[in-house]
Design a protein around this motif. Structure first.
Motif, PDB file in Angstrom:
ATOM      1  N   LEU A   1       4.399   9.074   3.899  1.00 43.86           N
ATOM      2  CA  LEU A   1       3.449   8.270   4.406  1.00 43.86           C
ATOM      3  C   LEU A   1       2.165   8.947   4.236  1.00 43.86           C
ATOM      4  CD1 LEU A   1       5.296   7.495   7.719  1.00 43.86           C
ATOM      5  CD2 LEU A   1       4.917   6.009   6.071  1.00 43.86           C
ATOM      6  N   LYS A   2       2.172  10.207   4.209  1.00 42.36           N
ATOM      7  CA  LYS A   2       0.606  10.837   3.911  1.00 42.36           C
ATOM      8  C   LYS A   2       0.205  10.387   2.348  1.00 42.36           C
ATOM      9  CE  LYS A   2      -0.458  14.917   5.981  1.00 42.36           C
ATOM     10  NZ  LYS A   2      -0.203  16.188   6.321  1.00 42.36           N
TER      11      LYS A   2
ATOM     12  N   ILE B   1      -1.174   1.184  -5.162  1.00 36.14           N
ATOM     13  CA  ILE B   1       0.316   0.765  -5.031  1.00 36.14           C
ATOM     14  C   ILE B   1       0.477  -0.637  -4.952  1.00 36.14           C
ATOM     15  CG2 ILE B   1       1.962   0.779  -3.183  1.00 36.14           C
ATOM     16  CD1 ILE B   1       2.316   3.153  -4.924  1.00 36.14           C
ATOM     17  N   ALA B   2      -0.692  -1.278  -4.209  1.00 32.76           N
ATOM     18  CA  ALA B   2      -0.551  -2.781  -4.228  1.00 32.76           C
ATOM     19  C   ALA B   2      -0.826  -3.350  -5.559  1.00 32.76           C
ATOM     20  CB  ALA B   2      -1.878  -3.311  -3.127  1.00 32.76           C
TER      21      ALA B   2
ATOM     22  N   LEU C   1      11.003   3.847   8.441  1.00 33.02           N
ATOM     23  CA  LEU C   1      10.173   3.445   9.669  1.00 33.02           C
ATOM     24  C   LEU C   1      10.776   2.612  10.552  1.00 33.02           C
ATOM     25  CD1 LEU C   1       6.431   3.207   8.517  1.00 33.02           C
ATOM     26  CD2 LEU C   1       7.422   4.539  10.171  1.00 33.02           C
TER      27      LEU C   1
ATOM     28  N   LEU D   1       4.940  11.550  13.909  1.00 30.15           N
ATOM     29  CA  LEU D   1       6.157  10.793  13.660  1.00 30.15           C
ATOM     30  C   LEU D   1       7.380  10.942  14.683  1.00 30.15           C
ATOM     31  CD1 LEU D   1       6.629   8.606  11.405  1.00 30.15           C
ATOM     32  CD2 LEU D   1       7.519  10.325   9.931  1.00 30.15           C
TER      33      LEU D   1
ATOM     34  N   LEU E   1       9.571   3.007  -1.989  1.00 30.82           N
ATOM     35  CA  LEU E   1       8.729   2.367  -1.070  1.00 30.82           C
ATOM     36  C   LEU E   1       9.575   1.487  -0.036  1.00 30.82           C
ATOM     37  CD1 LEU E   1       5.709   1.777  -0.397  1.00 30.82           C
ATOM     38  CD2 LEU E   1       5.872  -0.447  -1.459  1.00 30.82           C
TER      39      LEU E   1
ATOM     40  N   LEU F   1       9.500  11.741   5.566  1.00 32.90           N
ATOM     41  CA  LEU F   1       9.203  10.576   5.724  1.00 32.90           C
ATOM     42  C   LEU F   1       7.553  10.611   6.023  1.00 32.90           C
ATOM     43  CD1 LEU F   1       8.998   7.562   6.238  1.00 32.90           C
ATOM     44  CD2 LEU F   1       9.686   7.783   8.565  1.00 32.90           C
ATOM     45  N   ALA F   2       7.126  11.854   6.665  1.00 29.96           N
ATOM     46  CA  ALA F   2       5.685  12.040   7.099  1.00 29.96           C
ATOM     47  C   ALA F   2       4.872  12.092   5.570  1.00 29.96           C
ATOM     48  CB  ALA F   2       5.783  13.124   7.886  1.00 29.96           C
TER      49      ALA F   2
ATOM     50  N   LEU G   1      -3.244   3.296  -1.548  1.00 27.52           N
ATOM     51  CA  LEU G   1      -2.486   2.253  -1.073  1.00 27.52           C
ATOM     52  C   LEU G   1      -2.984   0.999  -1.890  1.00 27.52           C
ATOM     53  CD1 LEU G   1      -0.669   1.534   1.167  1.00 27.52           C
ATOM     54  CD2 LEU G   1      -2.567   0.858   2.735  1.00 27.52           C
ATOM     55  N   LYS G   2      -4.044   0.902  -2.206  1.00 33.02           N
ATOM     56  CA  LYS G   2      -4.550   0.058  -3.165  1.00 33.02           C
ATOM     57  C   LYS G   2      -3.886  -0.138  -4.610  1.00 33.02           C
ATOM     58  CE  LYS G   2      -8.308  -3.425  -4.369  1.00 33.02           C
ATOM     59  NZ  LYS G   2      -9.487  -3.800  -4.539  1.00 33.02           N
TER      60      LYS G   2
ATOM     61  N   ALA H   1       1.286   9.583   9.543  1.00 35.72           N
ATOM     62  CA  ALA H   1       1.630  10.462   8.571  1.00 35.72           C
ATOM     63  C   ALA H   1       1.569  11.899   8.859  1.00 35.72           C
ATOM     64  CB  ALA H   1       0.896  10.299   7.294  1.00 35.72           C
TER      65      ALA H   1
ATOM     66  N   CYS I   1       9.807   2.096   3.984  1.00 38.04           N
ATOM     67  CA  CYS I   1       9.994   1.007   4.919  1.00 38.04           C
ATOM     68  C   CYS I   1      11.104   1.087   5.963  1.00 38.04           C
ATOM     69  CB  CYS I   1      10.018  -0.287   4.275  1.00 38.04           C
ATOM     70  SG  CYS I   1       8.269  -0.600   3.364  1.00 38.04           S
TER      71      CYS I   1
ATOM     72  N   LEU J   1       0.692   7.522   1.216  1.00 32.70           N
ATOM     73  CA  LEU J   1       0.435   6.101   1.182  1.00 32.70           C
ATOM     74  C   LEU J   1      -0.840   6.017   1.954  1.00 32.70           C
ATOM     75  CD1 LEU J   1       3.866   4.504   1.631  1.00 32.70           C
ATOM     76  CD2 LEU J   1       2.391   4.196  -0.386  1.00 32.70           C
ATOM     77  N   ALA J   2      -0.986   7.142   2.904  1.00 36.76           N
ATOM     78  CA  ALA J   2      -2.022   6.751   4.007  1.00 36.76           C
ATOM     79  C   ALA J   2      -3.370   7.000   3.468  1.00 36.76           C
ATOM     80  CB  ALA J   2      -1.688   7.693   4.992  1.00 36.76           C
ATOM     81  N   ASP J   3      -3.745   6.579   2.327  1.00 40.87           N
ATOM     82  CA  ASP J   3      -4.996   6.461   1.648  1.00 40.87           C
ATOM     83  C   ASP J   3      -5.720   5.152   1.259  1.00 40.87           C
ATOM     84  OD1 ASP J   3      -7.576   8.450   0.565  1.00 40.87           O
ATOM     85  OD2 ASP J   3      -6.698   7.186  -0.826  1.00 40.87           O
ATOM     86  N   PRO J   4      -6.705   4.761   1.643  1.00 37.67           N
ATOM     87  CA  PRO J   4      -6.984   3.293   1.116  1.00 37.67           C
ATOM     88  C   PRO J   4      -7.121   3.124  -0.503  1.00 37.67           C
ATOM     89  CG  PRO J   4      -8.726   4.273   2.893  1.00 37.67           C
ATOM     90  CD  PRO J   4      -7.632   5.130   2.530  1.00 37.67           C
TER      91      PRO J   4
ATOM     92  N   ALA K   1      -4.162   1.556   5.995  1.00 34.68           N
ATOM     93  CA  ALA K   1      -4.150   2.950   5.458  1.00 34.68           C
ATOM     94  C   ALA K   1      -4.364   3.781   6.851  1.00 34.68           C
ATOM     95  CB  ALA K   1      -5.168   3.354   4.584  1.00 34.68           C
TER      96      ALA K   1
END
Lengths: 107, 107
Positions: B10-11, B22-23, B84, A19, B77, B6-7, B19-20, A14, B81, B13-16, A7
């Motif tokens: 990513l924003k 999503i996992a 990126l 980017l 997702l 894309l940014a 992101l979890k 992000a 990828c 996704l860019a949070d713990p 993250a």
DNA sequence: CTTGTATATAACCATATAGTTATAATATTA
DNA sequence: TAATATTATAACTATATGGTTATATACAAG
């Protein structure tokens, strides 16, 4: 790479400016004074972006005389992509939920 | 996908926490009331995270009775990828710099 | 040693973000 | 219909973020 670290790396990526910086560095290493006219933001703003990318280990710096050249760290970028493509398994969380009787089993 | 889009992805996704989430959804679809005890944050906080992921088209929702199940959008997702891994070519920016005599050609 | 160029840091500001509590909306069930 | 469960939205707060200007630091060239 755990989700927290991932993250953090994604946070560094992000942002539209950062980017595009990464995309630029993917073509060719460059220094702050080249990025300033490309983005039309102040030199300190660019420096701060580079500092964030450096903290995330997405770029490395090399001083050459009065210039500081920044290069992309392709290994690190690859790591981020791989981590995104191989998210950690979270079955244990669902097992815990099941133990607590909190799992919603619909239909 | 352009860098701005894309940014934005990513924003999201860019949070713990997200992101979890999503996992977790990569393992199994689930609903808000299952996520609340996993993260130990309030239900509205989880709902807001889902709303952000939905806006970024990283998840889709399906109502099943009183529950709203969220599922991962693997296509999206994968797009992130791929974007990126295939950053846009930026040679034109360096050509512009060269025309302006701003290119730093060191050593 | 002074001047100029490049970069980094400090201090500040406006906005975005991630959480909270309170409440509304939606669906199930008694 | 009334009561309960789930989810979403509103209003708020504290912190992070991306920009600015001013200033300090690093190096090059007179």
């Amino acid at each position: 790479m755990d989700t927290n670290r991932l993250a953090a790396a994604l946070k560094a990526l992000a942002d539209p400016t950062r980017l595009k910086i990464i995309a630029l560095l993917n073509t060719r290493s460059c220094c702050v004074c080249e990025l300033v006219p490309i983005f039309g933001i102040s030199q300190p703003a660019v420096s701060k972006h580079m500092s964030r990318l450096k903290s995330a280990e997405l770029v490395v710096e090399t001083r050459k005389g009065q210039w500081v050249f920044y290069s992309i760290n392709r290994e690190r970028l690859k790591q981020v992509c791989c981590a995104l493509e191989n998210l950690p398994d979270c079955s244990h969380e669902f097992e815990k939920l099941a133990e607590q009787g909190r799992l919603v089993t619909c239909e």
